[in-house]
Design a protein around this motif. Structure first.
Motif, PDB file in Angstrom:
ATOM      1  N   ALA A   1      16.805  -3.812  -5.259  1.00  0.00           N
ATOM      2  CA  ALA A   1      15.557  -4.096  -5.965  1.00  0.00           C
ATOM      3  C   ALA A   1      14.351  -3.668  -5.131  1.00  0.00           C
ATOM      4  CB  ALA A   1      15.470  -5.583  -6.304  1.00  0.00           C
ATOM      5  N   LYS A   2      14.392  -3.964  -3.832  1.00  0.00           N
ATOM      6  CA  LYS A   2      13.287  -3.580  -2.969  1.00  0.00           C
ATOM      7  C   LYS A   2      13.234  -2.070  -2.770  1.00  0.00           C
ATOM      8  CE  LYS A   2      11.602  -7.661  -2.269  1.00  0.00           C
ATOM      9  NZ  LYS A   2      10.313  -8.040  -2.901  1.00  0.00           N
ATOM     10  N   GLY A   3      14.390  -1.419  -2.800  1.00  0.00           N
ATOM     11  CA  GLY A   3      14.413   0.032  -2.716  1.00  0.00           C
ATOM     12  C   GLY A   3      13.677   0.674  -3.886  1.00  0.00           C
ATOM     13  N   TRP A   4      13.880   0.118  -5.085  1.00  0.00           N
ATOM     14  CA  TRP A   4      13.153   0.627  -6.257  1.00  0.00           C
ATOM     15  C   TRP A   4      11.652   0.457  -6.064  1.00  0.00           C
ATOM     16  CZ3 TRP A   4       9.558  -1.339  -9.553  1.00  0.00           C
ATOM     17  CH2 TRP A   4       9.269  -0.571 -10.685  1.00  0.00           C
ATOM     18  N   LEU A   5      11.245  -0.703  -5.556  1.00  0.00           N
ATOM     19  CA  LEU A   5       9.823  -0.991  -5.392  1.00  0.00           C
ATOM     20  C   LEU A   5       9.175  -0.024  -4.402  1.00  0.00           C
ATOM     21  CD1 LEU A   5       7.817  -3.076  -6.534  1.00  0.00           C
ATOM     22  CD2 LEU A   5       8.273  -4.477  -4.518  1.00  0.00           C
ATOM     23  N   VAL A   6       9.882   0.287  -3.317  1.00  0.00           N
ATOM     24  CA  VAL A   6       9.352   1.247  -2.341  1.00  0.00           C
ATOM     25  C   VAL A   6       9.256   2.638  -2.951  1.00  0.00           C
ATOM     26  CG1 VAL A   6       9.817   2.423  -0.155  1.00  0.00           C
ATOM     27  CG2 VAL A   6      10.110  -0.057  -0.321  1.00  0.00           C
ATOM     28  N   SER A   7      10.313   3.061  -3.637  1.00  0.00           N
ATOM     29  CA  SER A   7      10.320   4.392  -4.227  1.00  0.00           C
ATOM     30  C   SER A   7       9.196   4.551  -5.253  1.00  0.00           C
ATOM     31  CB  SER A   7      11.677   4.661  -4.887  1.00  0.00           C
ATOM     32  OG  SER A   7      11.696   5.936  -5.504  1.00  0.00           O
ATOM     33  N   PHE A   8       9.035   3.556  -6.108  1.00  0.00           N
ATOM     34  CA  PHE A   8       7.988   3.637  -7.124  1.00  0.00           C
ATOM     35  C   PHE A   8       6.604   3.632  -6.480  1.00  0.00           C
ATOM     36  CE2 PHE A   8       4.966   2.016 -10.204  1.00  0.00           C
ATOM     37  CZ  PHE A   8       5.228   2.843 -11.293  1.00  0.00           C
ATOM     38  N   SER A   9       6.425   2.814  -5.442  1.00  0.00           N
ATOM     39  CA  SER A   9       5.120   2.752  -4.774  1.00  0.00           C
ATOM     40  C   SER A   9       4.757   4.100  -4.162  1.00  0.00           C
ATOM     41  CB  SER A   9       5.136   1.668  -3.688  1.00  0.00           C
ATOM     42  OG  SER A   9       5.351   0.380  -4.248  1.00  0.00           O
ATOM     43  N   ARG A  10       5.725   4.767  -3.564  1.00  0.00           N
ATOM     44  CA  ARG A  10       5.471   6.078  -2.965  1.00  0.00           C
ATOM     45  C   ARG A  10       5.042   7.076  -4.024  1.00  0.00           C
ATOM     46  NH1 ARG A  10      10.646   7.765   0.217  1.00  0.00           N
ATOM     47  NH2 ARG A  10       9.319   9.545   0.742  1.00  0.00           N
ATOM     48  N   TRP A  11       5.757   7.074  -5.144  1.00  0.00           N
ATOM     49  CA  TRP A  11       5.386   7.995  -6.233  1.00  0.00           C
ATOM     50  C   TRP A  11       4.009   7.652  -6.791  1.00  0.00           C
ATOM     51  CZ3 TRP A  11       4.178   6.691 -11.259  1.00  0.00           C
ATOM     52  CH2 TRP A  11       3.939   7.774 -12.118  1.00  0.00           C
ATOM     53  N   ALA A  12       3.764   6.361  -7.039  1.00  0.00           N
ATOM     54  CA  ALA A  12       2.500   5.952  -7.638  1.00  0.00           C
ATOM     55  C   ALA A  12       1.322   6.254  -6.720  1.00  0.00           C
ATOM     56  CB  ALA A  12       2.541   4.458  -7.976  1.00  0.00           C
TER      57      ALA A  12
ATOM     58  N   VAL B   1       0.659  -9.801   7.253  1.00  0.00           N
ATOM     59  CA  VAL B   1      -0.432  -9.637   6.287  1.00  0.00           C
ATOM     60  C   VAL B   1      -1.552  -8.786   6.870  1.00  0.00           C
ATOM     61  CG1 VAL B   1      -2.233 -10.872   5.023  1.00  0.00           C
ATOM     62  CG2 VAL B   1       0.114 -11.737   5.031  1.00  0.00           C
ATOM     63  N   ARG B   2      -1.917  -9.040   8.106  1.00  0.00           N
ATOM     64  CA  ARG B   2      -3.002  -8.282   8.724  1.00  0.00           C
ATOM     65  C   ARG B   2      -2.665  -6.789   8.791  1.00  0.00           C
ATOM     66  NH1 ARG B   2      -3.136 -10.957  12.886  1.00  0.00           N
ATOM     67  NH2 ARG B   2      -1.997  -9.638  14.352  1.00  0.00           N
ATOM     68  N   VAL B   3      -1.457  -6.475   9.232  1.00  0.00           N
ATOM     69  CA  VAL B   3      -1.057  -5.065   9.349  1.00  0.00           C
ATOM     70  C   VAL B   3      -0.963  -4.410   7.974  1.00  0.00           C
ATOM     71  CG1 VAL B   3       0.809  -3.515  10.053  1.00  0.00           C
ATOM     72  CG2 VAL B   3       0.131  -5.412  11.542  1.00  0.00           C
ATOM     73  N   SER B   4      -0.421  -5.124   7.004  1.00  0.00           N
ATOM     74  CA  SER B   4      -0.261  -4.529   5.675  1.00  0.00           C
ATOM     75  C   SER B   4      -1.609  -4.326   4.986  1.00  0.00           C
ATOM     76  CB  SER B   4       0.654  -5.380   4.808  1.00  0.00           C
ATOM     77  OG  SER B   4       0.107  -6.658   4.557  1.00  0.00           O
ATOM     78  N   LEU B   5      -2.554  -5.227   5.193  1.00  0.00           N
ATOM     79  CA  LEU B   5      -3.887  -5.034   4.606  1.00  0.00           C
ATOM     80  C   LEU B   5      -4.600  -3.854   5.251  1.00  0.00           C
ATOM     81  CD1 LEU B   5      -5.174  -8.696   4.107  1.00  0.00           C
ATOM     82  CD2 LEU B   5      -4.321  -7.099   2.373  1.00  0.00           C
ATOM     83  N   ARG B   6      -4.334  -3.622   6.531  1.00  0.00           N
ATOM     84  CA  ARG B   6      -4.886  -2.433   7.182  1.00  0.00           C
ATOM     85  C   ARG B   6      -4.283  -1.166   6.570  1.00  0.00           C
ATOM     86  NH1 ARG B   6      -4.475  -4.004  12.262  1.00  0.00           N
ATOM     87  NH2 ARG B   6      -2.487  -3.018  12.730  1.00  0.00           N
ATOM     88  N   GLY B   7      -2.966  -1.195   6.329  1.00  0.00           N
ATOM     89  CA  GLY B   7      -2.332  -0.058   5.673  1.00  0.00           C
ATOM     90  C   GLY B   7      -2.846   0.142   4.266  1.00  0.00           C
ATOM     91  N   LEU B   8      -3.089  -0.959   3.557  1.00  0.00           N
ATOM     92  CA  LEU B   8      -3.633  -0.883   2.198  1.00  0.00           C
ATOM     93  C   LEU B   8      -5.011  -0.240   2.216  1.00  0.00           C
ATOM     94  CD1 LEU B   8      -3.228  -1.823  -0.816  1.00  0.00           C
ATOM     95  CD2 LEU B   8      -4.560  -3.845  -0.189  1.00  0.00           C
ATOM     96  N   ALA B   9      -5.861  -0.672   3.157  1.00  0.00           N
ATOM     97  CA  ALA B   9      -7.213  -0.123   3.250  1.00  0.00           C
ATOM     98  C   ALA B   9      -7.192   1.371   3.541  1.00  0.00           C
ATOM     99  CB  ALA B   9      -8.002  -0.864   4.327  1.00  0.00           C
ATOM    100  N   ARG B  10      -6.154   1.828   4.252  1.00  0.00           N
ATOM    101  CA  ARG B  10      -6.058   3.250   4.597  1.00  0.00           C
ATOM    102  C   ARG B  10      -5.317   4.062   3.536  1.00  0.00           C
ATOM    103  NH1 ARG B  10      -4.455   2.268  11.008  1.00  0.00           N
ATOM    104  NH2 ARG B  10      -6.529   1.543  11.660  1.00  0.00           N
ATOM    105  N   GLY B  11      -4.846   3.384   2.495  1.00  0.00           N
ATOM    106  CA  GLY B  11      -4.188   4.087   1.400  1.00  0.00           C
ATOM    107  C   GLY B  11      -2.793   4.572   1.703  1.00  0.00           C
ATOM    108  N   ARG B  12      -2.107   3.917   2.641  1.00  0.00           N
ATOM    109  CA  ARG B  12      -0.754   4.331   2.974  1.00  0.00           C
ATOM    110  C   ARG B  12       0.231   3.942   1.878  1.00  0.00           C
ATOM    111  NH1 ARG B  12      -0.728   2.433   9.333  1.00  0.00           N
ATOM    112  NH2 ARG B  12      -1.923   4.206  10.136  1.00  0.00           N
ATOM    113  N   ALA B  13       1.217   4.797   1.647  1.00  0.00           N
ATOM    114  CA  ALA B  13       2.228   4.495   0.634  1.00  0.00           C
ATOM    115  C   ALA B  13       3.180   3.409   1.106  1.00  0.00           C
ATOM    116  CB  ALA B  13       3.012   5.754   0.284  1.00  0.00           C
ATOM    117  N   VAL B  14       3.511   3.402   2.395  1.00  0.00           N
ATOM    118  CA  VAL B  14       4.440   2.416   2.958  1.00  0.00           C
ATOM    119  C   VAL B  14       3.841   1.879   4.253  1.00  0.00           C
ATOM    120  CG1 VAL B  14       6.762   2.001   3.870  1.00  0.00           C
ATOM    121  CG2 VAL B  14       6.434   3.592   1.959  1.00  0.00           C
ATOM    122  N   SER B  15       3.850   0.561   4.390  1.00  0.00           N
ATOM    123  CA  SER B  15       3.392  -0.088   5.609  1.00  0.00           C
ATOM    124  C   SER B  15       4.535  -0.923   6.161  1.00  0.00           C
ATOM    125  CB  SER B  15       2.181  -0.988   5.316  1.00  0.00           C
ATOM    126  OG  SER B  15       1.845  -1.772   6.443  1.00  0.00           O
TER     127      SER B  15
END
Length: 256
Positions: free
Chosen positions: A150-161, A209-223
């Motif tokens: 299930a998490k593999g699907w979520l990562v794959s879709f996030s990368r595409w999106a 949370v802190r690291v992932s929000l930094r990745g979100l702010a930078r527009g990374r597909a995977v953090s």
């Protein structure tokens, strides 16, 4: 004023996302099943001077899910950040698990984020900006029962999106933590300290949370919080399935 909608916001990573986003100046929409827990998080958010809206919803109930979808689709009250965090774990013995519980597990981890992302994208793309964060897991990178799948699907879709919608102003990030000190494992009936996981593999929620929000702010597909888990994500796909499946049997599902 930025508004962030967070699912599974009553405890663990969801509550930490609410606190850190509020500290960064965001109002929040807190979604979960436990009103008392949500009210506690809302009080902490309001104490920082930010707004907190509480939506009590079992996301596996179609009517309750429709309320959250409608909130995301409300262009008059735009949501700038969507955090898909709600989830639960399953034992690895798929053949012994109740199949209806497995179906609910799949729906909560994949169908629910899909529906919420679809609702959010409509208004975000119309405005030309928005951010979506999907809480996945390092389990997405190894064979680990239906949770890893299930998490593999979520990562794959996030990368595409992220590739597809970033040019239009909307980024999509999958965060893949390892084992995090939250109540996730306790709720599976495993008391703290009995997960058979070495201490060095554990992360604290605030750091994730802190690291992932930094990745979100930078527009990374995977953090992937922490260097050790980034190395694991690179190495695991190179190893034989028999070995990685054996490694995956240790402890309980990482992440949410």
């Amino acid at each position: 004023m930025v508004t962030a909608l967070i699912t599974g916001a009553g405890s663990g990573l969801g509550a930490e996302y609410a606190r850190q986003l509020a500290a960064a100046g965001a109002d929040t929409v807190l979604v979960g099943r436990d009103r008392a827990a949500l009210d506690d998080v809302a009080a902490a958010v309001r104490a920082r001077g930010q707004g907190a809206e509480v939506l009590v919803a079992d996301l596996l109930d179609p009517d309750a899910l429709a309320v959250v979808v409608a909130r995301l689709a409300d262009a008059g009250r735009p949501v700038e950040v969507l955090v898909n965090n709600a989830g639960f774990g399953m034992p690895l013995a798929f053949e012994r698990n109740d199949v209806e519980t497995e179906v609910r597990h799949l729906r909560l981890h994949d169908e629910v984020p899909l529906r919420l992302m679809h609702a959010a994208l409509g208004t975000m793309l119309a405005r030309g900006h928005g951010r979506i964060l999907n809480v996945a897991s390092i389990a997405a990178f190894l064979p680990r029962g239906t949770y890893g799948a299930a998490k593999g699907w979520l990562v794959s879709f996030s990368r595409w999106a992220n590739v597809t919608y970033r040019p239009r102003g909307v980024t999509v990030t999958a965060v893949c933590p390892g084992f995090v000190h939250t109540r996730f494992h306790e709720r599976m009936g495993l008391p703290p300290g009995q997960e058979a996981i070495p201490g060095w593999m554990w992360l604290d929620a605030a750091t994730v949370v802190r690291v992932s929000l930094r990745g979100l702010a930078r527009g990374r597909a995977v953090s992937i919080p922490s260097l050790r888990y980034r190395l694991m994500a690179w190495l695991l796909p190179l190893l034989p399935d028999r070995l990685t499946a054996r490694l995956g049997r240790r402890g309980r599902p990482a992440g949410r």
